[in-house]
Each structure stands twice: as structure tokens, then as C-alpha cells.
Motif scaffolding. Sequence first.
Motif, short mmCIF file in Angstrom:
data_model
loop_
_atom_site.label_atom_id
_atom_site.label_comp_id
_atom_site.label_asym_id
_atom_site.label_seq_id
_atom_site.Cartn_x
_atom_site.Cartn_y
_atom_site.Cartn_z
N ILE A 1 0.84 -1.36 -0.14
CA ILE A 1 0.04 0.02 0.20
C ILE A 1 0.79 1.23 -0.07
CG2 ILE A 1 -1.56 1.43 1.30
CD1 ILE A 1 -2.67 -1.28 2.37
N ILE A 2 1.99 1.34 0.76
CA ILE A 2 2.82 2.40 0.98
C ILE A 2 3.51 2.77 -0.40
CG2 ILE A 2 4.98 3.21 2.00
CD1 ILE A 2 3.94 1.75 4.51
N LYS A 3 3.92 1.66 -1.24
CA LYS A 3 4.75 1.85 -2.38
C LYS A 3 3.80 2.32 -3.39
CE LYS A 3 7.94 -1.91 -1.82
NZ LYS A 3 8.42 -3.39 -2.16
N ALA A 4 2.69 1.96 -3.56
CA ALA A 4 1.68 2.48 -4.34
C ALA A 4 1.12 3.76 -4.04
CB ALA A 4 0.15 1.59 -4.49
N ASP A 5 1.04 3.99 -2.41
CA ASP A 5 0.89 5.64 -2.23
C ASP A 5 1.78 6.62 -2.74
OD1 ASP A 5 -0.88 7.21 -0.51
OD2 ASP A 5 1.05 7.61 0.38
N GLN A 6 3.20 6.11 -2.63
CA GLN A 6 4.25 6.98 -3.19
C GLN A 6 4.05 7.31 -4.58
OE1 GLN A 6 7.56 4.42 -2.09
NE2 GLN A 6 7.73 5.56 0.23
N ILE A 7 3.65 6.50 -5.47
CA ILE A 7 3.20 6.73 -6.73
C ILE A 7 2.08 7.82 -6.89
CG2 ILE A 7 2.70 5.99 -9.06
CD1 ILE A 7 4.14 3.30 -8.23
N ILE A 8 1.02 7.47 -6.33
CA ILE A 8 -0.12 8.16 -6.43
C ILE A 8 0.14 9.58 -6.05
CG2 ILE A 8 -2.47 8.66 -5.33
CD1 ILE A 8 -2.87 5.49 -5.24
N GLN A 9 0.97 9.83 -4.83
CA GLN A 9 1.37 11.07 -4.58
C GLN A 9 1.65 12.20 -5.62
OE1 GLN A 9 0.02 12.49 -1.58
NE2 GLN A 9 -1.02 10.46 -1.40
N LYS A 10 2.55 11.61 -6.52
CA LYS A 10 3.25 12.25 -7.22
C LYS A 10 2.08 12.73 -8.52
CE LYS A 10 7.15 9.12 -7.62
NZ LYS A 10 8.01 8.17 -8.50
N TYR A 11 0.97 12.14 -8.64
CA TYR A 11 0.01 12.63 -9.48
C TYR A 11 -1.07 13.44 -8.80
CZ TYR A 11 2.44 9.40 -12.70
OH TYR A 11 3.31 8.68 -13.18
N GLN A 12 -1.34 12.96 -7.77
CA GLN A 12 -2.62 13.56 -7.09
C GLN A 12 -2.25 13.61 -5.34
OE1 GLN A 12 -6.82 12.55 -8.60
NE2 GLN A 12 -6.47 11.34 -6.77
N PRO A 13 -1.46 14.76 -4.93
CA PRO A 13 -1.09 14.75 -3.51
C PRO A 13 -2.45 15.37 -2.70
CG PRO A 13 -0.15 16.58 -4.83
CD PRO A 13 -0.92 15.65 -5.88
#
Length: 240
Positions: A126-138
Motif C-alpha cells: 500500500i505504501i509503495k503504491a501511495d508514493q506513486i499516487i502522491q506524485k500525481y494527486q497529492p
Amino acid sequence: MKGMKWLCLLIVLICSCFFTHINASADLIKRKEVEPTGQVVWEVPTSKKVIALTFDDGPDPKYTPQVLELLKQYGGHATFFEIGYRMEQYPEIVKQVVQAGHELGNHSMTHQYANKTGVKYMSLDIIKADQIIQKYQPDRLKLFRPPGGYIDTALLQETKQLGYKVVLWSYHQETKDYTLPGAQVIADHIIRNARNGDIVLLHDGGGDRSQTILALKSILPALKQKGFQFVTVSELLHIQ
């Protein structure tokens, strides 16, 4: 006697499988116990004619753009529960989703089922995917949909600590479009069962999604004619 011995062995094996299944399922969350806490969402009771379409297992370079085009045509927004490694593969598609005003949800990094991996693995996923999402939609509401819908009390507590709200889907709106039942079957099911505040589960990735695309061409105009607005899960959660 020999036949009786084999019969007894068969009974033991069946009982063993049965009790193993019971034990493995014992810690899975029960809706009636968890729903009052607000930690897991299946749908949102409302008098307003709104419905949240959600799409799992993307992004996909072939099908996601088609979903986006159809949503644009009917003035709708949706939530895309995307897999981390696929976001890494298709960053341009992720950008298209966000730029079109839609919402990203966390569907884990590798799409492993929690009942097979354990909470520690899933937490890192979950944390790894969250790090990617935060790049696009913080700085947005964090939404997590567990692969396969599998979540136990330990993972539920972990997602809460990570700042995530768990989003499943309306049980009466589970079309199982991934089994390819036919575009008309998918469309008829969603249109017939549509209720205010529904969260609808569909897929834009993970396989052949041509039936889902065809179904949307019927679903979107039919529900719009019924007066429904297509909103993101976050928007649905904030509707009074």
C-alpha cells in the motif's frame, strides 16, 4: 473393510478442508460489525441521485482512454483504483486520468490478496503504491480497495494507521465484468439495480475489457436519463 477405510479417510479430508476454510475466514471483517465505524464504505445512503463508478486493475493503455472518453461524453467523473506497478508502466495514462478530473485510488502495488500475503506485506504494498499516487494527486482523501475485496481486522487497522479509508462496493452492483458475462448482462445488471449512493465495481485493466466498454455505452446514457450524476467516491462521501 477396505471400502469402509477409504470412506472414513474421505470424511476426514472433507472435514479437514471445511474447518480449515472456517479458520482461514474467521478473521475476515463482517459488514454489520464494521459498517457503523465508518472505516469501510460499501455505499452512501442519500436522497440525491448520485452514483460512483469505480474502475479497478488499471491503468491500461487500450481500455482506460476509452473509459475516459465515455465519461467525458456524459459529463461524469469516476474513481480509478490503480495498481502501482501498472502506474509505473503507463504514467501517461495516469496523467490523463487526473487531468480529466477523475480520482486515483490505491489498489496496492502488486495486486496480491491479503489473505495470502499477510498484513506486513500488504502494508508495504500500500505504501509503495501511495508514493506513486502522491506524485500525481497529492493531498487528497486516501482511498484503498483491497485486491479481491479481502480485508481482515489486522489489515483494517493498518490501513487506518496509514490514513486510508477502505472502499468496497455495493453488493447488489457486483457485475463480475472480469468473467466476461456479456456486455448486455453487465449493463442490464447495473441499470436495473441502480440506487442512490451506489458504488459500482467495474474494471478497466487486467484483461480483455471490451465488454465493459460496450456496457458503459449503454449504462451511462441510461442512468443519465434516469437523473443520475456520476461522481467520484470522495464526492459521494461528502454528499449531505
